[in-house]
Design an enzyme around this catalytic site. Structure first.
Site, PDB file in Angstrom:
ATOM      1  CB  SER A 136      -0.840  -0.101   1.094  1.00 46.29           C
ATOM      2  OG  SER A 136      -1.582   1.280   1.569  1.00 46.29           O
ATOM      3  CE1 TYR A 161      -4.118  -2.092   4.789  1.00 40.19           C
ATOM      4  CE2 TYR A 161      -3.654   0.211   4.177  1.00 40.19           C
ATOM      5  CZ  TYR A 161      -3.936  -1.278   3.734  1.00 40.19           C
ATOM      6  OH  TYR A 161      -3.894  -1.515   2.551  1.00 40.19           O
TER       7      TYR A 161
END
Length: 332
Positions: A136, A161
């Protein structure tokens, strides 16, 4: 070395998810002779009905097998690999979302760490030829140098995350080094488009605008995102599949940004949505959320150099296609 995908078995995790669904569809079109296996745990992070609707579309593919399976199920994952013997793995399943990780940290460890270990072990024991996995743009965290380059230091995540995605890259490198598993990390930048995730800003804004509700705009609208249309993400993935990293200069390991290389103002995205929907949004301006970053901007030169492809769909064109799908699907 270019890897042939014809007649191969390809495992796609997160097949009922946004990116996974599109990858399975495009793989079938590009490599109709490939055997496709998909898994997903169909959790309720967002409405499972949308995941089931995606799967209903995939049921039309004759040589596609779907199994409901949780990544953290060690025995289930071992059986998956030993039964289907995938040649390639496109690992897209994960617990997503920056803000959700603030309140639900354990979900990220179970899925993104334990689950990823089970993927790596499956690849290790079954001689997988190429593992591609979703990382990501969040790994860039507090970085201020733009555009974000895969050569940049990414040791300062600002959400759990992001930390789990950085951990995935470290784990993949270890397995590439120890066991020679060709591993490619995919740092996605703000993916959007038809069949997208309802937790994403463009999707939530569309729902709210059409319902006559105010939209929450963080950092008072002063944010930039490298919005990347889903078809460009999928094209990047499929081109990278045939280009596994080589061990000549160390572990067979690589990481690539897949982004539009063109950060857009958040307020511009909202203006385009208003134009497409024909409705003016009521705006609720708020301070920055914990875990958020001011801007994202992808350096995609390495991707372009290797594959000859560079994402290019404009935000206006992409949102036009999303709104058309949204109206067809939800019939607001």
């Amino acid at each position: 070395m270019t890897l042939s995908i014809k007649n191969k078995t390809i495992l796609v995790t997160g097949a009922a998810g946004f990116v996974g669904f599109h990858v399975v569809e495009q793989l079938h079109k590009t490599y109709p002779e490939a055997k496709l296996v998909g898994i997903d745990n169909i959790n309720d992070y967002y409405d499972p009905a949308l995941k089931h609707a995606r799967l209903k579309q995939l049921e039309k593919i004759a040589d596609f097998t779907f199994l409901k399976l949780d990544l953290a199920d060690r025995v289930g994952m071992e059986n998956l690999f030993s039964t289907y013997l995938p040649d390639l793995v496109v690992h897209l399943a994960a617990q997503a979302g920056v803000r959700y990780s603030i309140d639900n940290p354990h979900a990220y460890i179970n899925s993104n760490i334990v689950g990823f270990l089970n993927i790596l072990e499956g690849c290790r024991h079954n001689k997988v030829e190429h593992l591609l996995y979703a990382s990501s743009s969040s790994v860039y965290g507090a970085n201020t140098k733009v555009p974000f380059s895969t050569d940049d230091n990414v040791d300062h995540p600002v959400s759990l995350y992001a930390a789990t995605k950085k951990s995935n890259e470290l784990m993949a490198h270890t397995y590439a080094h120890l066991y020679g598993i060709p591993s490619t990390g995919l740092r996605f930048f703000t993916v959007y488009g038809p069949w997208g995730r309802p937790d994403m800003a463009y999707f939530k804004f569309t729902q709210a605008i059409l319902s006559g509700k105010a939209i929450d705009i963080y950092n008072f609208g002063d944010m930039k995102r490298d919005f990347t249309y889903i078809d460009d993400i999928v094209e990047g993935i499929i081109r990278l599949m045939t280009n596994p990293p080589q061990p000549e200069t160390g572990a067979p390991y690589a990481v690539y940004n897949i982004g539009n290389n063109n950060p857009e103002d958040l307020m511009e995205m909202i203006s385009i949505l208003e134009e497409e929907l024909g409705v003016k949004a009521e705006r609720n301006l708020l301070p920055m959320q914990p875990g958020d970053v001011y801007a994202t901007y992808a350096d995609v030169d390495p991707l372009s150099k290797l594959t000859g492809f560079k994402p290019s769909t404009s935000l206006k064109d992409g949102l036009h296609k999303f709104v058309k799908w949204y109206k067809d699907y939800y019939k607001p």
